[in-house]
Design a protein around this motif. Sequence first.
Motif, PDB file in Angstrom:
ATOM      1  N   UNK A 123      14.868   0.531   9.869  1.00  0.00           N
ATOM      2  CA  UNK A 123      14.720   1.131   8.392  1.00  0.00           C
ATOM      3  C   UNK A 123      14.520   0.176   7.093  1.00  0.00           C
ATOM      4  N   UNK A 124      15.133  -1.155   6.884  1.00  0.00           N
ATOM      5  CA  UNK A 124      14.545  -1.845   5.713  1.00  0.00           C
ATOM      6  C   UNK A 124      13.563  -2.027   5.825  1.00  0.00           C
ATOM      7  N   UNK A 125      13.053  -2.080   7.179  1.00  0.00           N
ATOM      8  CA  UNK A 125      11.773  -3.246   7.510  1.00  0.00           C
ATOM      9  C   UNK A 125      10.892  -2.216   7.360  1.00  0.00           C
ATOM     10  N   UNK A 126      11.324  -1.544   7.804  1.00  0.00           N
ATOM     11  CA  UNK A 126      10.490   0.397   7.641  1.00  0.00           C
ATOM     12  C   UNK A 126      10.233   0.270   5.804  1.00  0.00           C
ATOM     13  N   UNK A 127      10.685   0.205   5.161  1.00  0.00           N
ATOM     14  CA  UNK A 127      10.951   0.374   3.949  1.00  0.00           C
ATOM     15  C   UNK A 127       9.951  -0.681   3.073  1.00  0.00           C
ATOM     16  N   UNK A 128      10.360  -1.465   3.289  1.00  0.00           N
ATOM     17  CA  UNK A 128       9.355  -2.796   3.118  1.00  0.00           C
ATOM     18  C   UNK A 128       7.737  -2.961   3.140  1.00  0.00           C
ATOM     19  N   UNK A 129       7.751  -2.907   4.718  1.00  0.00           N
ATOM     20  CA  UNK A 129       6.540  -2.364   4.787  1.00  0.00           C
ATOM     21  C   UNK A 129       6.006  -1.529   3.895  1.00  0.00           C
ATOM     22  N   UNK A 130       6.549  -0.338   3.812  1.00  0.00           N
ATOM     23  CA  UNK A 130       6.144   0.779   2.956  1.00  0.00           C
ATOM     24  C   UNK A 130       6.073   0.440   1.232  1.00  0.00           C
ATOM     25  N   UNK A 131       6.470  -0.546   0.323  1.00  0.00           N
ATOM     26  CA  UNK A 131       6.623  -0.826  -0.793  1.00  0.00           C
ATOM     27  C   UNK A 131       5.781  -1.899  -0.498  1.00  0.00           C
ATOM     28  N   UNK A 132       5.394  -2.573   0.419  1.00  0.00           N
ATOM     29  CA  UNK A 132       4.123  -3.537   0.086  1.00  0.00           C
ATOM     30  C   UNK A 132       3.260  -2.546   0.323  1.00  0.00           C
ATOM     31  N   UNK A 133       2.699  -2.325   0.478  1.00  0.00           N
ATOM     32  CA  UNK A 133       0.751  -1.482   1.408  1.00  0.00           C
ATOM     33  C   UNK A 133       0.688  -0.731  -0.334  1.00  0.00           C
ATOM     34  N   UNK A 134       1.943  -0.114  -0.685  1.00  0.00           N
ATOM     35  CA  UNK A 134       1.846   0.915  -2.207  1.00  0.00           C
ATOM     36  C   UNK A 134       1.931  -0.364  -3.547  1.00  0.00           C
ATOM     37  N   UNK A 135       2.102  -1.085  -2.838  1.00  0.00           N
ATOM     38  CA  UNK A 135       2.003  -1.947  -4.312  1.00  0.00           C
ATOM     39  C   UNK A 135       0.979  -2.748  -3.864  1.00  0.00           C
ATOM     40  N   UNK A 136       0.683  -3.379  -2.792  1.00  0.00           N
ATOM     41  CA  UNK A 136      -1.105  -3.712  -2.242  1.00  0.00           C
ATOM     42  C   UNK A 136      -2.006  -2.702  -3.642  1.00  0.00           C
ATOM     43  N   UNK A 137      -1.918  -2.050  -3.109  1.00  0.00           N
ATOM     44  CA  UNK A 137      -2.631  -0.316  -3.052  1.00  0.00           C
ATOM     45  C   UNK A 137      -3.004  -0.592  -4.486  1.00  0.00           C
ATOM     46  N   UNK A 138      -1.282  -0.123  -5.609  1.00  0.00           N
ATOM     47  CA  UNK A 138      -0.943  -0.155  -6.892  1.00  0.00           C
ATOM     48  C   UNK A 138      -2.278  -1.647  -8.181  1.00  0.00           C
ATOM     49  N   UNK A 139      -2.431  -3.259  -7.370  1.00  0.00           N
ATOM     50  CA  UNK A 139      -2.342  -4.081  -7.756  1.00  0.00           C
ATOM     51  C   UNK A 139      -3.941  -3.595  -7.890  1.00  0.00           C
ATOM     52  N   UNK A 140      -5.037  -3.812  -6.529  1.00  0.00           N
ATOM     53  CA  UNK A 140      -5.832  -3.518  -5.954  1.00  0.00           C
ATOM     54  C   UNK A 140      -6.588  -2.626  -7.498  1.00  0.00           C
ATOM     55  N   UNK A 141      -6.387  -1.892  -7.216  1.00  0.00           N
ATOM     56  CA  UNK A 141      -6.932  -0.642  -7.506  1.00  0.00           C
ATOM     57  C   UNK A 141      -5.973   0.337  -9.522  1.00  0.00           C
ATOM     58  N   UNK A 142      -5.235  -0.726  -9.579  1.00  0.00           N
ATOM     59  CA  UNK A 142      -4.650  -0.115 -10.848  1.00  0.00           C
ATOM     60  C   UNK A 142      -4.336  -0.997 -11.993  1.00  0.00           C
ATOM     61  N   UNK A 143      -4.806  -1.688 -12.113  1.00  0.00           N
ATOM     62  CA  UNK A 143      -5.475  -2.859 -13.140  1.00  0.00           C
ATOM     63  C   UNK A 143      -4.946  -4.497 -13.012  1.00  0.00           C
ATOM     64  N   UNK A 144      -4.715  -4.593 -11.504  1.00  0.00           N
ATOM     65  CA  UNK A 144      -4.099  -6.281 -11.254  1.00  0.00           C
ATOM     66  C   UNK A 144      -2.486  -6.108 -11.678  1.00  0.00           C
ATOM     67  N   UNK A 145      -1.740  -5.371 -11.886  1.00  0.00           N
ATOM     68  CA  UNK A 145      -0.408  -5.281 -11.985  1.00  0.00           C
ATOM     69  C   UNK A 145       0.242  -3.926 -11.670  1.00  0.00           C
ATOM     70  N   UNK A 146       1.106  -4.070 -11.396  1.00  0.00           N
ATOM     71  CA  UNK A 146       1.948  -2.769 -10.076  1.00  0.00           C
ATOM     72  C   UNK A 146       3.823  -3.135 -11.057  1.00  0.00           C
ATOM     73  N   UNK A 147       3.907  -1.764 -11.470  1.00  0.00           N
ATOM     74  CA  UNK A 147       6.031  -1.829 -11.763  1.00  0.00           C
ATOM     75  C   UNK A 147       6.686  -2.020 -10.251  1.00  0.00           C
ATOM     76  N   UNK A 148       7.041  -2.019 -10.114  1.00  0.00           N
ATOM     77  CA  UNK A 148       8.446  -1.752  -9.336  1.00  0.00           C
ATOM     78  C   UNK A 148       9.693  -1.513  -9.812  1.00  0.00           C
ATOM     79  N   UNK A 149      10.263  -0.570  -9.107  1.00  0.00           N
ATOM     80  CA  UNK A 149      11.860   0.137  -9.750  1.00  0.00           C
ATOM     81  C   UNK A 149      12.777   0.702  -8.025  1.00  0.00           C
TER      82      UNK A 149
END
Length: 121
Positions: free
Chosen positions: A29-55
Amino acid sequence: MQRLTATDLDRVRQLITRITGLAGLEPDRVARLTLAVNEIATNAIQHGGGEAGVTIQIEADQVVIEVNDTGPGIPTDIAVDLPEPEATHGRGLWLANQLCDEVQLRSGATGTLVRLVMALA
């Protein structure tokens, strides 16, 4: 909240893996969550102005990770279905929905917030 750019993604993956493992999330589940966050953060960076926030929040019975950006938002008609095999993009939200126990999406003209949840038990 940690602001990150594409060069920070490796460090964020390592941090998520370490923190969620220490919180008691099972290794798969750690691996699954880490992959999901990577995908979403990558999308946020690419489509959201070059940076993202993570909490990252560890609660009594779950891990909650929120990724946000200040981009123009996601169209309301976006599908979270698996794209056609020849598509070169569009799998991030679909994948996150497959990997996490819960995915919430809030998007508007001032940005997008994606909330990823994994139960600890």
